[in-house]
Design a protein around this motif. Structure first.
Motif, PDB file in Angstrom:
ATOM      1  N   ALA A  28       0.833  -1.210   0.000  1.00  0.00           N
ATOM      2  CA  ALA A  28       0.000   0.000   0.000  1.00  0.00           C
ATOM      3  C   ALA A  28       0.864   1.254   0.000  1.00  0.00           C
ATOM      4  CB  ALA A  28      -0.941  -0.002   1.202  1.00  0.00           C
ATOM      5  N   LEU A  29       1.927   1.263   0.799  1.00  0.00           N
ATOM      6  CA  LEU A  29       2.840   2.408   0.797  1.00  0.00           C
ATOM      7  C   LEU A  29       3.548   2.553  -0.549  1.00  0.00           C
ATOM      8  CD1 LEU A  29       4.430   2.231   4.355  1.00  0.00           C
ATOM      9  CD2 LEU A  29       2.871   3.968   3.467  1.00  0.00           C
ATOM     10  N   GLY A  30       3.887   1.424  -1.172  1.00  0.00           N
ATOM     11  CA  GLY A  30       4.504   1.461  -2.500  1.00  0.00           C
ATOM     12  C   GLY A  30       3.582   2.073  -3.538  1.00  0.00           C
ATOM     13  N   ILE A  31       2.307   1.741  -3.456  1.00  0.00           N
ATOM     14  CA  ILE A  31       1.313   2.292  -4.379  1.00  0.00           C
ATOM     15  C   ILE A  31       1.202   3.800  -4.179  1.00  0.00           C
ATOM     16  CG2 ILE A  31      -1.160   2.368  -4.907  1.00  0.00           C
ATOM     17  CD1 ILE A  31      -1.224  -0.654  -4.266  1.00  0.00           C
ATOM     18  N   LEU A  32       1.107   4.221  -2.926  1.00  0.00           N
ATOM     19  CA  LEU A  32       0.957   5.651  -2.627  1.00  0.00           C
ATOM     20  C   LEU A  32       2.198   6.446  -3.011  1.00  0.00           C
ATOM     21  CD1 LEU A  32      -0.888   5.479   0.796  1.00  0.00           C
ATOM     22  CD2 LEU A  32      -1.834   6.151  -1.409  1.00  0.00           C
ATOM     23  N   SER A  33       3.373   5.828  -2.913  1.00  0.00           N
ATOM     24  CA  SER A  33       4.593   6.554  -3.265  1.00  0.00           C
ATOM     25  C   SER A  33       4.874   6.527  -4.763  1.00  0.00           C
ATOM     26  CB  SER A  33       5.788   5.983  -2.496  1.00  0.00           C
ATOM     27  OG  SER A  33       6.057   4.664  -2.912  1.00  0.00           O
ATOM     28  N   ALA A  34       4.218   5.633  -5.497  1.00  0.00           N
ATOM     29  CA  ALA A  34       4.443   5.526  -6.940  1.00  0.00           C
ATOM     30  C   ALA A  34       3.800   6.671  -7.717  1.00  0.00           C
ATOM     31  CB  ALA A  34       3.922   4.189  -7.465  1.00  0.00           C
ATOM     32  N   GLY A  35       2.824   7.321  -7.138  1.00  0.00           N
ATOM     33  CA  GLY A  35       2.136   8.413  -7.833  1.00  0.00           C
ATOM     34  C   GLY A  35       1.234   9.141  -6.855  1.00  0.00           C
ATOM     35  N   THR A  36       0.383   9.976  -7.403  1.00  0.00           N
ATOM     36  CA  THR A  36      -0.536  10.720  -6.546  1.00  0.00           C
ATOM     37  C   THR A  36      -1.768   9.874  -6.232  1.00  0.00           C
ATOM     38  OG1 THR A  36      -1.761  11.676  -8.389  1.00  0.00           O
ATOM     39  CG2 THR A  36       0.181  12.897  -7.613  1.00  0.00           C
ATOM     40  N   ALA A  37      -2.481  10.260  -5.211  1.00  0.00           N
ATOM     41  CA  ALA A  37      -3.717   9.565  -4.849  1.00  0.00           C
ATOM     42  C   ALA A  37      -4.728   9.673  -5.991  1.00  0.00           C
ATOM     43  CB  ALA A  37      -4.286  10.142  -3.562  1.00  0.00           C
ATOM     44  N   ASP A  38      -4.770  10.834  -6.638  1.00  0.00           N
ATOM     45  CA  ASP A  38      -5.719  11.012  -7.748  1.00  0.00           C
ATOM     46  C   ASP A  38      -5.360  10.156  -8.955  1.00  0.00           C
ATOM     47  OD1 ASP A  38      -7.536  12.677  -6.522  1.00  0.00           O
ATOM     48  OD2 ASP A  38      -6.469  14.504  -7.095  1.00  0.00           O
ATOM     49  N   SER A  39      -4.062   9.993  -9.239  1.00  0.00           N
ATOM     50  CA  SER A  39      -3.681   9.142 -10.374  1.00  0.00           C
ATOM     51  C   SER A  39      -4.057   7.695 -10.091  1.00  0.00           C
ATOM     52  CB  SER A  39      -2.191   9.274 -10.685  1.00  0.00           C
ATOM     53  OG  SER A  39      -1.409   8.776  -9.622  1.00  0.00           O
ATOM     54  N   PHE A  40      -3.930   7.262  -8.833  1.00  0.00           N
ATOM     55  CA  PHE A  40      -4.345   5.910  -8.465  1.00  0.00           C
ATOM     56  C   PHE A  40      -5.859   5.763  -8.602  1.00  0.00           C
ATOM     57  CE2 PHE A  40      -5.902   2.943  -5.229  1.00  0.00           C
ATOM     58  CZ  PHE A  40      -5.328   1.766  -5.722  1.00  0.00           C
ATOM     59  N   ARG A  41      -6.605   6.758  -8.107  1.00  0.00           N
ATOM     60  CA  ARG A  41      -8.068   6.710  -8.226  1.00  0.00           C
ATOM     61  C   ARG A  41      -8.501   6.639  -9.693  1.00  0.00           C
ATOM     62  NH1 ARG A  41      -8.011  10.316  -3.811  1.00  0.00           N
ATOM     63  NH2 ARG A  41      -9.117   9.428  -2.044  1.00  0.00           N
ATOM     64  N   LEU A  42      -7.835   7.435 -10.529  1.00  0.00           N
ATOM     65  CA  LEU A  42      -8.168   7.447 -11.950  1.00  0.00           C
ATOM     66  C   LEU A  42      -7.911   6.079 -12.570  1.00  0.00           C
ATOM     67  CD1 LEU A  42      -9.179   9.274 -14.214  1.00  0.00           C
ATOM     68  CD2 LEU A  42      -6.821   9.884 -14.688  1.00  0.00           C
ATOM     69  N   ALA A  43      -6.803   5.448 -12.208  1.00  0.00           N
ATOM     70  CA  ALA A  43      -6.490   4.114 -12.727  1.00  0.00           C
ATOM     71  C   ALA A  43      -7.555   3.107 -12.297  1.00  0.00           C
ATOM     72  CB  ALA A  43      -5.107   3.680 -12.252  1.00  0.00           C
ATOM     73  N   VAL A  44      -8.019   3.203 -11.057  1.00  0.00           N
ATOM     74  CA  VAL A  44      -9.047   2.286 -10.570  1.00  0.00           C
ATOM     75  C   VAL A  44     -10.370   2.555 -11.283  1.00  0.00           C
ATOM     76  CG1 VAL A  44     -10.425   1.606  -8.560  1.00  0.00           C
ATOM     77  CG2 VAL A  44      -7.950   1.892  -8.341  1.00  0.00           C
ATOM     78  N   HIS A  45     -10.751   3.839 -11.419  1.00  0.00           N
ATOM     79  CA  HIS A  45     -12.010   4.174 -12.100  1.00  0.00           C
ATOM     80  C   HIS A  45     -11.999   3.718 -13.554  1.00  0.00           C
ATOM     81  CE1 HIS A  45     -14.376   6.324  -9.165  1.00  0.00           C
ATOM     82  NE2 HIS A  45     -13.305   7.008  -8.774  1.00  0.00           N
ATOM     83  N   GLN A  46     -10.846   3.816 -14.210  1.00  0.00           N
ATOM     84  CA  GLN A  46     -10.741   3.428 -15.621  1.00  0.00           C
ATOM     85  C   GLN A  46     -10.407   1.954 -15.795  1.00  0.00           C
ATOM     86  OE1 GLN A  46      -7.877   6.172 -17.239  1.00  0.00           O
ATOM     87  NE2 GLN A  46      -9.431   7.715 -17.590  1.00  0.00           N
ATOM     88  N   LYS A  47     -10.299   1.244 -14.682  1.00  0.00           N
ATOM     89  CA  LYS A  47      -9.968  -0.188 -14.700  1.00  0.00           C
ATOM     90  C   LYS A  47      -8.668  -0.440 -15.467  1.00  0.00           C
ATOM     91  CE  LYS A  47     -14.829  -1.298 -14.411  1.00  0.00           C
ATOM     92  NZ  LYS A  47     -15.993  -1.839 -15.057  1.00  0.00           N
TER      93      LYS A  47
END
Length: 145
Positions: A28-47
């Protein structure tokens, strides 16, 4: 173990991530440090399984599980909201989707959203597809370097 976060948003996202089967605190920390929270949310929303697998500690099955479990829980993406607010008065509803997809593509190429957003918005009026906007934005970004 003690974990620290810059914002409450990052903490909330961390708590959601560790609730996913197969995602521990380290991943989870690796995911958060790899980019912004919004870029992660966008990736999840766009599958965007491919984009998620590029993050440290995430394989294909884990990425699919993250999308499946967090898609409804993750909340709105700020960049999509900003794009919709800017475009709401003067443009068709589909244009905000074109802008959001173009921003996602360019940020995955390494451009910052602050660098890309004004250029993409300035070329949005003449483009009807993501491909057109991406091409025009890349031309403009390339001529400035």
């Amino acid at each position: 173990v003690l974990y620290g976060f810059a914002t409450q948003d990052e903490y909330d996202l961390f708590m959601l991530l560790i609730g996913v089967n197969g995602v521990g605190p380290k991943v989870a920390l690796g995911i958060l440090s790899a980019g912004t929270a919004d870029s992660f949310r966008l990736a999840v929303h766009q599958k965007d399984i491919k984009g998620l697998t590029k993050m440290p500690g995430i394989g294909k099955k884990t990425a699919e599980r993250i999308v499946l479990e967090l898609q409804d829980k993750i909340g709105p993406v700020a960049s999509e909201d900003a794009g919709a607010a800017d475009l709401g008065n003067s443009a068709a509803p589909g244009l905000s989707d074109i802008l959001a997809e173009t921003l996602a593509a360019l940020t995955s190429l390494g451009y910052s959203e602050q660098e890309v957003l004004p250029v993409a918005e300035s070329h949005l009026a003449g483009c009807t597809t993501v491909e057109q906007l991406l091409k025009e934005t890349l031309k403009a970004l390339g001529s400035g370097r």
